[in-house]
Motif scaffolding. Structure first.
Motif, mmCIF file in Angstrom:
data_model
loop_
_atom_site.group_PDB
_atom_site.id
_atom_site.type_symbol
_atom_site.label_atom_id
_atom_site.label_comp_id
_atom_site.label_asym_id
_atom_site.label_seq_id
_atom_site.Cartn_x
_atom_site.Cartn_y
_atom_site.Cartn_z
ATOM 1 N N ARG A 15 0.839 -1.209 0.000
ATOM 2 C CA ARG A 15 0.000 0.000 0.000
ATOM 3 C C ARG A 15 0.867 1.250 0.000
ATOM 4 N N ARG A 52 -5.533 -10.563 -0.592
ATOM 5 C CA ARG A 52 -6.345 -9.584 0.153
ATOM 6 C C ARG A 52 -6.331 -8.221 -0.543
ATOM 7 N N ASP A 56 -9.425 -6.058 -2.151
ATOM 8 C CA ASP A 56 -9.673 -4.646 -1.836
ATOM 9 C C ASP A 56 -9.700 -3.761 -3.081
#
Length: 469
Positions: A15, A52, A56
């Protein structure tokens, strides 16, 4: 550390890279095995984190090709205020910890020398002279291109390094960083690709991320960038710019060899690549080494520099030497962003010191002092199992490998708890391939206190590794 915590760490890492533009939309993520090795987690942990992130909506899997960043990135994220020990160790981490540290504390991870190593007596003499200059120097804006006499002194120094350039082809800027920023504003657009060395000066990455460009790194060797990998990157990514240090490379201290320099210029011509050569450490060399700008004649190489390392980081002033058309455009851009060149007071202060015959004697003495410090610090680090990557010809950096491939980020956090700022390797690596390396500033190593903190920090890093399993 539990499996879930390790997965969250991997997710946070990806991220962060997306938010800071280290990974651009459409760019392929690191391979599962490669990221697992660099973060010291299992491949299954990386697979779970990628799954994951895909759920998202941040990344997507392409059969047979890997994982890729999706869509439009969020607004650029830079560092936010918060706990010093909890935040990610990235280029901003080192800069902020070093700048805000206790001035009296040793700072082995910072990028400047202590005040007592600088020519403060010459600066005081220049300040007294400054009090007698005409009122305009004290009160007016700087000229658009910068003080003519200081540009002439810079042109003289460049000629001694083999680069013949008239003062008209030199632009004074507020700092070396501002020089780089102006060039990026002129030549780059969001989404462009830029090549850097791996490792490279960490603030290159921070600045490029602010310009929202894609950063591609090329492994650096003791002779310069790996030319085969450099050529592959040119063909694959078609970059607009390449940013580097030729002399006394930051952080490695390596020196560009003549064959590598010639090969880089041939490749740059073939691929229409512009090179920015940051030569801020030139004065620390015992004798000049090959310079891309001198070999190229400033056709597709732009030379930048400043005086913050050898003279003063307080009276900041940088410069750009480039083609006349680029200098003209950069002058306009500096007027638009800064309404003129650097402070006339700063420029006059630097001119006074550079014109003083004592400055060259100071730099010569400094080279000798640093050579002694490099030898002494290498021995001290060696006693801790920390080994230099090479023996630099000059300068104040030692690029070192930690013992047992320990994680330099863990060592840096442990040292910061004891008020010692270190510079871990991955902060210099856009590809995050150097977790076991660390840069040490030999002029900022202090005494036995730093050695004791390093010993404790290495011990804590071993404990963290053992707990992680």
């Amino acid at each position: 550390m539990t499996r879930g915590t390790r997965t969250q760490t991997v997710m946070a890492t990806i991220r962060r890279r997306i938010e800071t533009r280290a990974l651009a939309p459409g760019e392929r993520l690191p391979s599962i095995r490669g990221l697992a090795a660099s973060l010291q987690v299992s491949p299954s942990t990386v697979v779970e984190a990628y799954d994951r992130l895909a759920a998202d909506g941040l990344i997507t899997a392409r059969r047979g090709s890997g994982f890729f960043v999706l869509g439009t990135p969020p607004p650029l994220q830079v560092a936010t205020a918060g706990a010093k020990l909890d935040r990610a160790i990235d280029p901003f981490w080192i800069s902020r910890q070093a700048l805000d540290a206790d001035p009296a504390a040793p700072k082995p991870g910072c990028g400047w020398m202590p005040a007592e190593w600088m020519p403060t007596d010459a600066l005081r003499r220049a300040l007294r002279s400054l009090s007698r200059v005409e009122a305009a120097t004290l009160a007016d804006y700087g000229s658009a291109q910068g003080q003519g006499e200081l540009r002439r002194l810079i042109a003289r120094d460049l000629a001694e390094q083999g680069l013949e350039v008239s003062p008209d082809r030199i632009l004074l800027t507020g700092s070396g960083t501002q020089a780089m920023d102006l060039i990026c504003r002129l030549l780059l657009r969001p989404g462009d690709t830029v090549l850097v060395d791996d490792p490279c000066y960490f603030n290159f990455q921070a600045l490029l991320r602010a310009h929202q460009v894609r950063i591609i790194s090329v492994p650096y060797t003791p002779q310069g960038p790996d030319t085969e990998r450099f050529e592959e990157a040119l063909a694959r990514t078609k970059p607009r710019l390449y940013l580097t240090n030729s002399a006394l490379h930051n952080p490695t201290g390596a020196t560009l060899s003549a064959p590598v320099a010639h090969r880089l210029l041939v490749l740059a011509a073939q691929h229409d690549l512009t090179i920015i050569e940051d030569d801020i450490f030139a004065a620390f060399e015992p004798e000049p080494s090959p310079r891309l700008a001198a070999l190229d004649g400033l056709e597709r190489v732009i030379r930048i520099g400043s005086f913050s390392k050898t003279l003063s980081a307080s009276a900041r002033c940088g410069y750009i030497a480039a083609r006349p058309d680029w200098i003209s455009a950069l002058i306009d851009l500096q007027v638009a962003t800064n309404f003129g060149g650097p402070s006339p007071m700063a420029a006059e202060l630097l001119r006074c010191v550079l014109a003083d015959g004592g400055y060259r004697k100071h730099v010569a003495a400094l080279r000798g002092r640093l050579a002694k410090a490099r030898r002494q610090v290498a021995l001290r680090l060696g006693a801790l199992g920390i080994t230099p990557w090479l023996e630099p010809r000059g300068g104040f950096y030692l690029w070192c490998r930690l013992p047992e491939e320990l994680d330099a980020a863990d060592v840096a956090r442990a040292a910061l708890k004891r008020a010692i700022v270190l510079a871990p390797g991955n902060a210099f690596s856009a590809a995050q391939t150097l977790p076991a390396f660390m840069r040490f500033n030999v002029s900022q190593m202090g005494g036995p206190q730093v050695d004791a903190v390093l010993r404790q920090a290495l011990s804590e890093a071993r404990e963290i590794r053992a707990l992680a399993g």
